[in-house]
Enzyme design. Sequence first.
Site, PDB file in Angstrom:
ATOM      1  N   GLY A 173      -2.583  -6.873   6.513  1.00 57.83           N
ATOM      2  CA  GLY A 173      -3.286  -6.053   5.529  1.00 57.83           C
ATOM      3  C   GLY A 173      -3.559  -7.335   4.057  1.00 57.83           C
ATOM      4  N   ALA A 202      -0.568   5.643  -1.301  1.00 52.39           N
ATOM      5  CA  ALA A 202       0.268   5.609   0.051  1.00 52.39           C
ATOM      6  C   ALA A 202       1.484   6.181  -0.089  1.00 52.39           C
ATOM      7  CB  ALA A 202      -0.045   4.020   0.116  1.00 52.39           C
ATOM      8  N   GLN A 203       2.210   6.116  -1.311  1.00 52.90           N
ATOM      9  CA  GLN A 203       3.177   6.697  -1.522  1.00 52.90           C
ATOM     10  C   GLN A 203       3.650   7.999  -0.311  1.00 52.90           C
ATOM     11  OE1 GLN A 203       5.596   6.620  -4.962  1.00 52.90           O
ATOM     12  NE2 GLN A 203       4.614   4.562  -5.481  1.00 52.90           N
ATOM     13  N   GLN A 236       7.130  -7.627 -10.391  1.00 51.46           N
ATOM     14  CA  GLN A 236       9.034  -7.114  -9.769  1.00 51.46           C
ATOM     15  C   GLN A 236       9.245  -7.975  -8.956  1.00 51.46           C
ATOM     16  OE1 GLN A 236       9.839  -3.488  -9.962  1.00 51.46           O
ATOM     17  NE2 GLN A 236       7.514  -2.842 -10.708  1.00 51.46           N
ATOM     18  N   HIS A 266       7.079   4.850 -11.052  1.00 52.59           N
ATOM     19  CA  HIS A 266       6.550   5.914 -11.679  1.00 52.59           C
ATOM     20  C   HIS A 266       6.346   7.231 -11.075  1.00 52.59           C
ATOM     21  CE1 HIS A 266       3.475   7.577 -13.149  1.00 52.59           C
ATOM     22  NE2 HIS A 266       1.918   6.860 -11.909  1.00 52.59           N
ATOM     23  N   SER A 316     -10.896  -6.897 -45.554  1.00 56.30           N
ATOM     24  CA  SER A 316     -11.658  -6.260 -46.915  1.00 56.30           C
ATOM     25  C   SER A 316     -10.882  -5.133 -47.905  1.00 56.30           C
ATOM     26  CB  SER A 316     -12.547  -7.193 -46.788  1.00 56.30           C
ATOM     27  OG  SER A 316     -13.868  -5.747 -46.613  1.00 56.30           O
TER      28      SER A 316
HETATM   29  N1  LIG Z   1      -0.567  -1.574 -11.684  1.00 58.61           N
HETATM   30  C1  LIG Z   1       0.895  -1.725 -12.586  1.00 58.61           C
HETATM   31  O1  LIG Z   1       0.367  -2.543 -12.821  1.00 58.61           O
HETATM   32  C2  LIG Z   1       1.329  -0.470 -12.814  1.00 58.61           C
HETATM   33  C3  LIG Z   1       1.533   0.454 -11.702  1.00 58.61           C
HETATM   34  N2  LIG Z   1       2.920   1.132 -11.879  1.00 58.61           N
HETATM   35  C4  LIG Z   1       3.286   1.798 -10.825  1.00 58.61           C
HETATM   36  O2  LIG Z   1       3.833   1.007  -9.380  1.00 58.61           O
HETATM   37  C5  LIG Z   1       3.319   1.242  -7.831  1.00 58.61           C
HETATM   38  C6  LIG Z   1       2.510   0.243  -7.390  1.00 58.61           C
HETATM   39  O3  LIG Z   1       1.532   0.369  -7.858  1.00 58.61           O
HETATM   40  P1  LIG Z   1       0.652  -1.053  -7.796  1.00 58.61           P
HETATM   41  O4  LIG Z   1       1.181  -2.144  -7.964  1.00 58.61           O
HETATM   42  O5  LIG Z   1      -0.236  -1.434  -8.945  1.00 58.61           O
HETATM   43  O6  LIG Z   1      -0.397  -1.262  -6.820  1.00 58.61           O
HETATM   44  P2  LIG Z   1      -1.703  -0.548  -6.299  1.00 58.61           P
HETATM   45  O7  LIG Z   1      -1.533   0.390  -6.478  1.00 58.61           O
HETATM   46  O8  LIG Z   1      -2.670  -2.041  -6.134  1.00 58.61           O
HETATM   47  O9  LIG Z   1      -1.249   0.088  -4.375  1.00 58.61           O
HETATM   48  C7  LIG Z   1      -1.107  -2.029  -3.738  1.00 58.61           C
HETATM   49  C8  LIG Z   1      -0.040  -1.048  -2.584  1.00 58.61           C
HETATM   50  O10 LIG Z   1      -0.286   0.025  -1.551  1.00 58.61           O
HETATM   51  C9  LIG Z   1      -0.133  -0.451  -0.100  1.00 58.61           C
HETATM   52  N3  LIG Z   1      -0.741   0.751   0.169  1.00 58.61           N
HETATM   53  C10 LIG Z   1      -2.338   1.193  -0.154  1.00 58.61           C
HETATM   54  N4  LIG Z   1      -2.725   2.169   0.726  1.00 58.61           N
HETATM   55  C11 LIG Z   1      -1.706   1.900   2.088  1.00 58.61           C
HETATM   56  C12 LIG Z   1      -1.822   2.621   3.131  1.00 58.61           C
HETATM   57  N5  LIG Z   1      -2.249   3.649   3.449  1.00 58.61           N
HETATM   58  N6  LIG Z   1       0.047   2.469   3.350  1.00 58.61           N
HETATM   59  C13 LIG Z   1       0.411   1.491   3.159  1.00 58.61           C
HETATM   60  N7  LIG Z   1       0.315   0.577   2.440  1.00 58.61           N
HETATM   61  C14 LIG Z   1      -1.030   0.593   1.315  1.00 58.61           C
HETATM   62  C15 LIG Z   1      -1.414  -1.944  -0.030  1.00 58.61           C
HETATM   63  O11 LIG Z   1      -1.444  -2.251   0.665  1.00 58.61           O
HETATM   64  P3  LIG Z   1      -2.164  -3.240   1.408  1.00 58.61           P
HETATM   65  O12 LIG Z   1      -2.702  -4.517   0.690  1.00 58.61           O
HETATM   66  O13 LIG Z   1      -2.018  -3.529   2.750  1.00 58.61           O
HETATM   67  O14 LIG Z   1      -3.899  -2.522   1.002  1.00 58.61           O
HETATM   68  C16 LIG Z   1      -0.554  -2.811  -1.637  1.00 58.61           C
HETATM   69  O15 LIG Z   1       0.362  -3.491  -1.104  1.00 58.61           O
HETATM   70  C17 LIG Z   1       2.819   2.945  -8.295  1.00 58.61           C
HETATM   71  O16 LIG Z   1       4.203   3.743  -8.110  1.00 58.61           O
HETATM   72  C18 LIG Z   1       2.305   2.555  -9.504  1.00 58.61           C
HETATM   73  O17 LIG Z   1       1.473   3.886  -9.948  1.00 58.61           O
HETATM   74  C19 LIG Z   1       3.739   1.499 -12.894  1.00 58.61           C
HETATM   75  C20 LIG Z   1       3.514   0.674 -13.824  1.00 58.61           C
HETATM   76  C21 LIG Z   1       2.288   0.108 -14.050  1.00 58.61           C
HETATM   77 MG   LIG Z   2       0.012   4.548 -14.865  1.00 54.02          MG
END
Ligand SMILES: NC(=O)C1=CN([C@@H]2O[C@H](COP(=O)(O)OP(=O)(O)OC[C@H]3O[C@@H](n4cnc5c(N)ncnc54)[C@H](OP(=O)(O)O)[C@@H]3O)[C@@H](O)[C@H]2O)C=CC1
Ligand SMILES: [Mg+2]
Length: 403
Positions: free
Chosen positions: A116, A154-155, A97, A176, A322
């Site tokens: 990180g 994390a959210q 995005q 989401h 087939s």
């Molecule tokens: N993956 C996909 O294709 C899809 C995802 N979504 C939604 O989009 C959103 C993002 O998902 P996605 O892109 O997969 O990301 P992830 O679920 O893989 O989360 C990764 C991010 O979260 C950060 N993070 C994790 N733990 C912490 C913490 N304790 N404090 C601060 N930062 C933290 C990581 O940072 P760090 O590297 O520093 O750990 C990284 O930037 C979610 O709501 C998901 O459900 C929706 C559609 C599809």
């Molecule tokens: Mg999902």
Amino acid sequence: MASSTASCLRALSRHTRVAQRLLTKKSFQTASYSLLARHQSVTNKRVLATRGLKTLDFAGSKEVVYERSDWPLAKLQNYFKNDTLALIGYGSQGHGQGLNARDNGLNVIIGVRKDGESWRQAIEDGWVPGESLFSIEEAIDRGTIIMNLLSDAAQSSTWSHISPLITKGKTLYFSHGFSVVYKDDTKVIPPKDVDVILVAPKGSGRTVRTLFKEGRGINSSVAVFQDVTGKAMEKAVAIGVAIGSGYMYETTFEKEVFSDLTGERGVLAAAIQGLFCAQYKVLRANGHSPSEAFNETVEEATQSLYPLIGEKGMDYMFNACSTTARRGALDWAPIFEATNRPVFEKLYESVKNGTETRKALEFNGRATYREDLAKELKEIDEQEIWRVGKVVRSLRPDYTPEH
Ligand SMILES: NC(=O)C1=CN([C@@H]2O[C@H](COP(=O)(O)OP(=O)(O)OC[C@H]3O[C@@H](n4cnc5c(N)ncnc54)[C@H](OP(=O)(O)O)[C@@H]3O)[C@@H](O)[C@H]2O)C=CC1
Ligand SMILES: [Mg+2]
Ligand SMILES: CC[C@](O)(C(C)=O)C(=O)O
Ligand SMILES: [Mg+2]
């Protein structure tokens, strides 16, 4: 028709000029090629079919859809000219995005934990510390549209810390419905004085990016949780276009998260792994070679038959097989449906009552979440079926070594 054709041609030349201007900037190059293709195809579409009608009939149900063609690049850039999109989190979706919105010429900054894994990846993608890459807090402070793309866990864990920073006049965006819908577990309750919107790409963030670069678009759902300005839906749709959506359908936060958690735990990921393994193991137990079992289970599915479903539907795929296969497919499909429906009912209930959410929050909330997930995924990679897959893929004439 003649005047509409003339106005479309004028639009095409305007969009072409915009894209050509962007071509002079190196960081926009890849996207600019796709933009040229995109506006060419949009304009052609308008000339061929001046639709403008946005309520479509989906097999008898009328639904509103939003299309990218309503948001030419110049309109999009003008709409967000006073905004800073602060994208918090740089996982799969943050990457897709963020880069798409940046290549669309919008003002995008990234906010992640300093030093990180995401910080490192963001730098690799050209985000510059102090210019377009900041700590989470600083990015929220600088942003007008806060795109919360941290992991769902994390959210929740960061919410008490970041929510005071989401002040009146900003917009809160999710991909989401998870955090807001399961508020009893996540404790995410948005401030009352901001618009709260959602664009949920129906595909991996990696695909959000690759489709955009090809001049195509991901399908997304769009929803409004809170509309303070009266413009929340319009803004959500515009962001949806900015991040690379082709078309968007309307949903609610609740419907989005219930369907999404069901889909990924069902046919999109978990069920398909379960089905593949079950069939592969039966073939192997009956003396079939690994090559044969893998080809009849995975390779033929992904390389030959499933793309046909994507192209023109299930009957088209059946018809490409087939008559022997067609007879068997018609006989066995209802048996698989009846057998699996109770499993899907159980899954949906587990999603609806929050069981799946609590598991995800607990597991992905651990400090070791990355290593823990990687360990279990490695176990899958080491299953015989997927070890065989590596050899089979290496025999494709167009094979390029995997890393
Ligand atoms: N993956 C996909 O294709 C899809 C995802 N979504 C939604 O989009 C959103 C993002 O998902 P996605 O892109 O997969 O990301 P992830 O679920 O893989 O989360 C990764 C991010 O979260 C950060 N993070 C994790 N733990 C912490 C913490 N304790 N404090 C601060 N930062 C933290 C990581 O940072 P760090 O590297 O520093 O750990 C990284 O930037 C979610 O709501 C998901 O459900 C929706 C559609 C599809
Ligand atoms: Mg999902
Ligand atoms: C299917 C998994 C997904 O829901 C997605 C890519 O849409 C996710 O959460 O990653
Ligand atoms: Mg999904």
